[in-house]
Design a protein around this motif. Structure first.
Motif, short mmCIF file in Angstrom:
data_model
loop_
_atom_site.label_atom_id
_atom_site.label_comp_id
_atom_site.label_asym_id
_atom_site.label_seq_id
_atom_site.Cartn_x
_atom_site.Cartn_y
_atom_site.Cartn_z
N LYS A 1 -9.32 4.09 -26.33
CA LYS A 1 -8.28 3.35 -27.03
C LYS A 1 -7.64 2.37 -26.06
O LYS A 1 -7.16 2.76 -25.00
CB LYS A 1 -7.22 4.30 -27.58
N VAL A 2 -7.63 1.09 -26.44
CA VAL A 2 -7.09 0.05 -25.57
C VAL A 2 -6.02 -0.74 -26.33
O VAL A 2 -6.27 -1.24 -27.43
CB VAL A 2 -8.22 -0.91 -25.09
N ALA A 3 -4.85 -0.85 -25.74
CA ALA A 3 -3.74 -1.57 -26.37
C ALA A 3 -3.91 -3.08 -26.23
O ALA A 3 -4.27 -3.58 -25.16
CB ALA A 3 -2.42 -1.14 -25.75
N ILE A 4 -3.65 -3.81 -27.33
CA ILE A 4 -3.64 -5.27 -27.35
C ILE A 4 -2.43 -5.72 -28.15
O ILE A 4 -1.84 -4.93 -28.89
CB ILE A 4 -4.93 -5.86 -27.97
N THR A 5 -2.06 -6.98 -28.04
CA THR A 5 -0.92 -7.46 -28.82
C THR A 5 -1.27 -7.62 -30.30
O THR A 5 -0.46 -7.33 -31.17
CB THR A 5 -0.41 -8.80 -28.29
N ALA A 6 -2.48 -8.08 -30.58
CA ALA A 6 -2.95 -8.27 -31.96
C ALA A 6 -4.42 -8.63 -31.92
O ALA A 6 -4.94 -9.07 -30.89
CB ALA A 6 -2.16 -9.36 -32.68
#
Length: 342
Positions: free
Chosen positions: A158-163
């Motif tokens: 799972k990798v966080a991105i802004t959008a």
């Protein structure tokens, strides 16, 4: 609520960017493409400027440090301009502002602007370049206790991105693509940059794609380690942001060419000085709300003084490559040529 998505193929058609949908709905309800019937240039005032007072939309990020430097040091006033920086909450608000006329120019990411242009929401024009990423400016990072230790560990995580369809997912995908890393199994989780560090620390995500000053903050506050430089290889020196106006009958980019030229000259003067850390760090602290110790460590990216179509075209090509826009978008007609600075 956090949103996640898994990439299956490099050229899969992705959902239309949220920006385009929001703007299209706004245009339908409010008629923001309207204006007076006069498509010509307004009568120039003193110094040949059509407008001597303009509002520019900004976001509290390091990208706009030279704009504030130019305001604080009188560079716009030397051109006969009074520039007011208006803080906007989002890219949606920024682009809506220049379409409605509440803003004359706005700072915006190129990904958002070119996505909106591809949907023909308005006739957007690039007035000035903002920032191009340098090494360590746009990074995939992970905390020391994460399962992700290197780029090849990212698939299945799972990798966080802004959008979706922004530089935070497209740029890492482009780099991983040339490195032969299968990013199709990454689960991208959308959230704000301030939420990414807590999410990594509590295990909600395994890594995050962050830009400065969040790269430095993550390393300083949580001992985060770099996993992948998303501004390298095919995305090295990738233009990230610029200053945008709208053209058309009664619109600023059509009615105010002399004012735009004055804005370009003053901003270019400030951007030429932006390589001097001693000038930019106070702007980071005052306007991007970064504490002084962090400001001293932030990677200063490239603030360009000219607009080059071939450079900006790289962004449109990236958006097309990964299905963020449909068909080829030619950037050259969007550019308002910069006059000589001085």
């Amino acid at each position: 609520m956090l949103r996640s998505v898994t990439r299956r193929t490099a050229r899969a058609r992705l959902p239309i960017a949220a920006l385009a949908v929001a703007l299209a709905a706004t245009l339908t309800g409010c008629g923001l493409l309207g204006g007076d019937d006069d498509g010509g240039t307004a009568n120039p005032g003193p110094g040949g400027l059509e407008k001597t007072q303009i509002k520019v939309g900004t976001i509290p990020v390091v990208d706009v440090a030279p704009l504030h430097y130019a305001i604080d040091n009188g560079y716009f006033k030397a051109e006969g301009l009074e520039v007011t920086a208006e803080v906007v909450k989002s890219g949606h608000e920024a682009l809506n502002g220049i379409m409605s006329g509440t803003l004359d120019i706005t700072f915006s990411t190129y990904a958002a602007t070119f996505t909106a242009q591809s949907k023909r929401i308005a006739d957007f024009k690039v007035v000035a370049d903002g920032l191009a990423a340098k090494p360590n400016h746009l990074m995939v990072v992970a905390t020391p206790n994460s399962k992700v230790k290197k780029a090849t560990d990212l698939p299945g995580k799972k990798v966080a991105i802004t959008a979706q369809n922004t530089f935070t997912d497209l740029a890492p995908m482009a780099v991983m693509n040339v490195q032969g890393i299968d990013y199709s199994e990454i689960e991208w989780i959308s959230m704000g940059l301030p939420q990414m560090l807590p999410a990594m620390l509590d295990g909600s995500v395994d890594a995050a794609v962050v830009v400065e000053p969040w790269v430095t903050k993550a390393m300083k506050e949580a001992g985060a380690v770099p996993v992948l430089d998303a501004a390298s290889g095919p995305t090295a020196e990738l233009p990230m942001s610029g200053y945008i106006a709208v053209a058309g009958p009664g619109k600023f980019a059509t009615t105010s060419p002399n004012t735009i030229a004055a804005f370009q000259r003053a901003l270019a003067r400030a951007q030429a000085e932006a390589t001097d850390r001693s000038k930019m760090e106070p702007m980071f602290v005052k306007y991007a709300k970064i504490d002084e110790p962090t400001a001293r460590l932030v990677t200063i990216a490239t603030y360009s003084t000219t607009l080059e179509a071939n450079r900006l075209q790289r962004v449109a090509n990236l958006l097309e490559q990964f299905g963020a826009i449909k068909g080829k978008l030619e950037v050259a007609p969007m550019i308002i040529s910069s006059p000589a600075s001085g």
